[in-house]
Design a protein around this motif. Structure first.
Motif, PDB file in Angstrom:
ATOM      1  N   SER A  31       0.826  -1.200   0.000  1.00 56.00           N
ATOM      2  CA  SER A  31       0.000   0.000   0.000  1.00 56.00           C
ATOM      3  C   SER A  31       0.866   1.258   0.000  1.00 56.00           C
ATOM      4  O   SER A  31       1.972   1.270   0.537  1.00 56.00           O
ATOM      5  CB  SER A  31      -0.926  -0.001   1.214  1.00 56.00           C
ATOM      6  N   PRO A  32       0.377   2.344  -0.595  1.00 53.59           N
ATOM      7  CA  PRO A  32       1.149   3.596  -0.605  1.00 53.59           C
ATOM      8  C   PRO A  32       1.220   4.202   0.785  1.00 53.59           C
ATOM      9  O   PRO A  32       0.441   3.858   1.680  1.00 53.59           O
ATOM     10  CB  PRO A  32       0.375   4.484  -1.575  1.00 53.59           C
ATOM     11  N   PHE A  33       2.150   5.113   0.954  1.00 54.37           N
ATOM     12  CA  PHE A  33       2.360   5.782   2.243  1.00 54.37           C
ATOM     13  C   PHE A  33       2.706   7.236   1.972  1.00 54.37           C
ATOM     14  O   PHE A  33       3.483   7.539   1.060  1.00 54.37           O
ATOM     15  CB  PHE A  33       3.499   5.110   3.016  1.00 54.37           C
ATOM     16  N   GLN A  34       2.147   8.128   2.769  1.00 52.52           N
ATOM     17  CA  GLN A  34       2.455   9.547   2.638  1.00 52.52           C
ATOM     18  C   GLN A  34       2.740  10.145   3.995  1.00 52.52           C
ATOM     19  O   GLN A  34       2.017   9.900   4.969  1.00 52.52           O
ATOM     20  CB  GLN A  34       1.317  10.315   1.966  1.00 52.52           C
ATOM     21  N   LEU A  35       3.797  10.918   4.068  1.00 51.37           N
ATOM     22  CA  LEU A  35       4.145  11.687   5.255  1.00 51.37           C
ATOM     23  C   LEU A  35       4.576  13.063   4.779  1.00 51.37           C
ATOM     24  O   LEU A  35       5.576  13.191   4.063  1.00 51.37           O
ATOM     25  CB  LEU A  35       5.264  11.005   6.051  1.00 51.37           C
ATOM     26  N   LYS A  36       3.800  14.077   5.159  1.00 52.45           N
ATOM     27  CA  LYS A  36       3.999  15.412   4.608  1.00 52.45           C
ATOM     28  C   LYS A  36       3.944  15.307   3.084  1.00 52.45           C
ATOM     29  O   LYS A  36       3.009  14.766   2.529  1.00 52.45           O
ATOM     30  CB  LYS A  36       5.299  16.021   5.129  1.00 52.45           C
ATOM     31  N   ARG A  37       4.988  15.791   2.403  1.00 49.05           N
ATOM     32  CA  ARG A  37       4.968  15.751   0.940  1.00 49.05           C
ATOM     33  C   ARG A  37       5.689  14.534   0.366  1.00 49.05           C
ATOM     34  O   ARG A  37       5.830  14.409  -0.853  1.00 49.05           O
ATOM     35  CB  ARG A  37       5.579  17.032   0.373  1.00 49.05           C
ATOM     36  N   ARG A  90      23.553  20.334   1.398  1.00 49.35           N
ATOM     37  CA  ARG A  90      24.100  19.743   0.162  1.00 49.35           C
ATOM     38  C   ARG A  90      23.224  18.592  -0.325  1.00 49.35           C
ATOM     39  O   ARG A  90      23.023  18.422  -1.530  1.00 49.35           O
ATOM     40  CB  ARG A  90      25.528  19.267   0.418  1.00 49.35           C
ATOM     41  N   ALA A  91      22.720  17.782   0.605  1.00 44.64           N
ATOM     42  CA  ALA A  91      21.839  16.683   0.214  1.00 44.64           C
ATOM     43  C   ALA A  91      20.573  17.207  -0.444  1.00 44.64           C
ATOM     44  O   ALA A  91      20.094  16.655  -1.441  1.00 44.64           O
ATOM     45  CB  ALA A  91      21.497  15.835   1.440  1.00 44.64           C
ATOM     46  N   VAL A  92      20.021  18.270   0.107  1.00 39.25           N
ATOM     47  CA  VAL A  92      18.828  18.877  -0.488  1.00 39.25           C
ATOM     48  C   VAL A  92      19.152  19.394  -1.890  1.00 39.25           C
ATOM     49  O   VAL A  92      18.367  19.214  -2.828  1.00 39.25           O
ATOM     50  CB  VAL A  92      18.299  20.001   0.426  1.00 39.25           C
ATOM     51  N   GLU A  93      20.293  20.027  -2.057  1.00 37.43           N
ATOM     52  CA  GLU A  93      20.690  20.517  -3.376  1.00 37.43           C
ATOM     53  C   GLU A  93      20.876  19.364  -4.361  1.00 37.43           C
ATOM     54  O   GLU A  93      20.653  19.524  -5.563  1.00 37.43           O
ATOM     55  CB  GLU A  93      21.978  21.336  -3.270  1.00 37.43           C
ATOM     56  N   ALA A  94      21.261  18.195  -3.846  1.00 38.43           N
ATOM     57  CA  ALA A  94      21.435  17.028  -4.720  1.00 38.43           C
ATOM     58  C   ALA A  94      20.106  16.399  -5.117  1.00 38.43           C
ATOM     59  O   ALA A  94      20.080  15.528  -5.993  1.00 38.43           O
ATOM     60  CB  ALA A  94      22.319  15.993  -4.029  1.00 38.43           C
ATOM     61  N   THR A 150      14.055  13.011   1.279  1.00 33.14           N
ATOM     62  CA  THR A 150      14.038  13.001   2.734  1.00 33.14           C
ATOM     63  C   THR A 150      15.475  12.907   3.224  1.00 33.14           C
ATOM     64  O   THR A 150      16.405  12.688   2.431  1.00 33.14           O
ATOM     65  CB  THR A 150      13.204  11.824   3.280  1.00 33.14           C
ATOM     66  N   LEU A 151      15.672  13.071   4.511  1.00 33.23           N
ATOM     67  CA  LEU A 151      16.988  12.918   5.135  1.00 33.23           C
ATOM     68  C   LEU A 151      16.839  12.061   6.383  1.00 33.23           C
ATOM     69  O   LEU A 151      15.799  12.081   7.037  1.00 33.23           O
ATOM     70  CB  LEU A 151      17.568  14.278   5.529  1.00 33.23           C
ATOM     71  N   GLU A 152      17.905  11.314   6.681  1.00 38.50           N
ATOM     72  CA  GLU A 152      17.929  10.554   7.929  1.00 38.50           C
ATOM     73  C   GLU A 152      19.183  10.926   8.707  1.00 38.50           C
ATOM     74  O   GLU A 152      20.294  10.894   8.168  1.00 38.50           O
ATOM     75  CB  GLU A 152      17.918   9.050   7.663  1.00 38.50           C
ATOM     76  N   ILE A 153      19.003  11.273   9.973  1.00 35.90           N
ATOM     77  CA  ILE A 153      20.124  11.486  10.881  1.00 35.90           C
ATOM     78  C   ILE A 153      20.429  10.163  11.569  1.00 35.90           C
ATOM     79  O   ILE A 153      19.526   9.490  12.078  1.00 35.90           O
ATOM     80  CB  ILE A 153      19.788  12.559  11.937  1.00 35.90           C
ATOM     81  N   HIS A 154      21.700   9.793  11.581  1.00 38.69           N
ATOM     82  CA  HIS A 154      22.079   8.529  12.224  1.00 38.69           C
ATOM     83  C   HIS A 154      22.329   8.774  13.710  1.00 38.69           C
ATOM     84  O   HIS A 154      23.357   9.305  14.110  1.00 38.69           O
ATOM     85  CB  HIS A 154      23.341   7.967  11.569  1.00 38.69           C
ATOM     86  N   MET A 187      15.979  22.242   5.377  1.00 34.33           N
ATOM     87  CA  MET A 187      15.100  21.343   4.628  1.00 34.33           C
ATOM     88  C   MET A 187      13.869  22.098   4.142  1.00 34.33           C
ATOM     89  O   MET A 187      13.341  22.949   4.856  1.00 34.33           O
ATOM     90  CB  MET A 187      14.675  20.160   5.510  1.00 34.33           C
ATOM     91  N   PRO A 188      13.384  21.799   2.953  1.00 31.89           N
ATOM     92  CA  PRO A 188      12.173  22.458   2.461  1.00 31.89           C
ATOM     93  C   PRO A 188      10.967  22.103   3.322  1.00 31.89           C
ATOM     94  O   PRO A 188      10.906  21.030   3.924  1.00 31.89           O
ATOM     95  CB  PRO A 188      12.010  21.885   1.046  1.00 31.89           C
ATOM     96  N   ASP A 189      10.001  23.022   3.363  1.00 31.76           N
ATOM     97  CA  ASP A 189       8.743  22.719   4.035  1.00 31.76           C
ATOM     98  C   ASP A 189       8.108  21.499   3.370  1.00 31.76           C
ATOM     99  O   ASP A 189       8.065  21.386   2.152  1.00 31.76           O
ATOM    100  CB  ASP A 189       7.787  23.910   3.932  1.00 31.76           C
ATOM    101  N   GLY A 190       7.636  20.592   4.174  1.00 32.73           N
ATOM    102  CA  GLY A 190       6.990  19.405   3.627  1.00 32.73           C
ATOM    103  C   GLY A 190       7.910  18.216   3.454  1.00 32.73           C
ATOM    104  O   GLY A 190       7.447  17.111   3.173  1.00 32.73           O
ATOM    105  N   MET A 191       9.230  18.396   3.624  1.00 33.40           N
ATOM    106  CA  MET A 191      10.158  17.266   3.554  1.00 33.40           C
ATOM    107  C   MET A 191      10.334  16.680   4.948  1.00 33.40           C
ATOM    108  O   MET A 191      10.807  17.372   5.856  1.00 33.40           O
ATOM    109  CB  MET A 191      11.521  17.681   2.996  1.00 33.40           C
TER     110      MET A 191
END
Length: 339
Positions: free
Chosen positions: A6-12, A151-155, A159-163, A204-208
């Motif tokens: 099934s699909p999943f959505q979180l913010k955008r 830089r990740a956003v520019e790439a 989404t991003l994950e902090i370890h 991070m952009p709004d919605g990410m």
């Protein structure tokens, strides 16, 4: 009732299924410059071809001495952006979403001449003794996490994950058995991680959505338990985390308490965090049996399931798992005749 397909959505962030490729270090940077190469391109794009909903690129470090080894990925320079963008753009071609796991190894930086950490406690007997970070150095590291996220956003990430798991730097700060500081970063064990979260969110952009990976329990003698990690997660949630990726251990050699070695052994941890905080979670840990992965979603134990070694063995694990559990996951047109 949601299922694996099934699909999943979180913010955008919109995913076509509930399947996550867990971050797995490849130790394959050829020039020790932190840049992904053709190996990484094939590795990640093939899992996108294979139907994965969300791909989380391996631990990518915010400074050279923050790597586990010199063969790990990095995002400490704008020069890294094009190599990441090449992979991200191609992954998107196949309908998958992708993020990068941003991290610092701290005392587990094997190739650093002198690793750093919250304190001077080595990772294990015989390991290098880390140098405790000064407060100005901690503040500078928070800025490096922010810059790597930018830089990740520019790439082009989704989404991003902090370890904050497996005994790496963020985990080291929130572990009472590792962090023996007497200053503000020792009195408040969630302070460093919360500052990192806020810094990353600021670019991070709004919605990410922002993901954070945490170890729910530690296995070293005297290590923290689930109650402690839920309290830490609550602080990170307040700082801006949107989704928790629940793992365990990695902080040091196991003592009397041992990690499980059976399918789904970490799922109860994910469920506990989800129930305590009312936040979506990713379950991970020996979930490469498709029916078990599907049951984890259907039972409400987690919102997403991450598969690691199963995807190393089979780049098309997602296509096979969705079909095995009654869903439809169309392969690329070039492969349709096989199905």
């Amino acid at each position: 009732m949601p299922h694996l397909h099934s699909p999943f959505q979180l913010k955008r962030l919109e995913l076509k299924n509930r399947i996550v490729m867990a971050p797995m270090c490849q130790y394959s940077v050829e020039a020790k410059d932190g840049k992904p190469n053709d190996w990484h391109f094939v590795h990640y794009v093939s899992r996108a071809v294979g139907g994965t909903g969300l791909i989380l690129m391996e631990m990518t470090d915010v400074e050279p001495d923050g790597r586990i080894t010199d063969y790990d990925l990095g995002l400490w320079s704008d020069e890294h952006i094009p190599a990441f963008r090449r992979i991200i753009d191609e992954v998107h071609t196949y309908g998958a979403k992708i993020g990068i796991q941003i991290a610092h190894a701290g005392r587990k930086a094997e190739d650093a001449a002198v690793p750093v950490g919250p304190s001077d406690i080595p990772f294990q007997p015989g390991a290098k003794r880390p140098r405790p970070l000064t407060v100005p150095e901690i503040e500078a590291l928070v800025g490096r996490f922010r810059d790597a996220a930018r830089r990740a956003v520019e790439a082009g990430v989704d989404t991003l994950e902090i370890h904050g798991a497996h005994g790496y730097l963020v985990h080291q700060f929130h572990s009472p058995g590792i962090n023996n500081r007497s200053d503000e970063y020792g009195r408040d064990l969630a302070k460093f991680g919360s500052e990192v979260v806020r810094a990353v969110k600021s670019v991070m952009p709004d919605g990410m959505p922002l993901i954070m990976r945490v170890s729910a329990v530690e296995y070293m003698d005297g290590g923290y338990d689930l109650e402690h990690s839920i309290g830490i997660c609550r602080r990170y949630l307040e700082a801006g985390v949107d989704l928790f990726h629940i793992s365990s251990g990695g902080e040091g050699p196991a003592g009397q308490r041992k990690p499980g070695n059976y399918p789904g052994y970490q799922v109860p941890f994910a469920r506990a965090v989800k129930q305590a905080l009312g936040v979506p979670v990713i379950a991970v840990g020996m979930l490469d049996d498709a029916k078990l992965a599907d049951a984890t979603i259907a039972n409400g134990d987690a919102d997403l399931v991450a598969v690691a070694r199963g995807m190393l063995r089979d780049p098309y694990w997602a296509i096979h798992a969705v079909r095995e559990t009654g869903g439809e996951n169309r392969p690329p047109r070039q492969y349709e005749r096989a199905y």
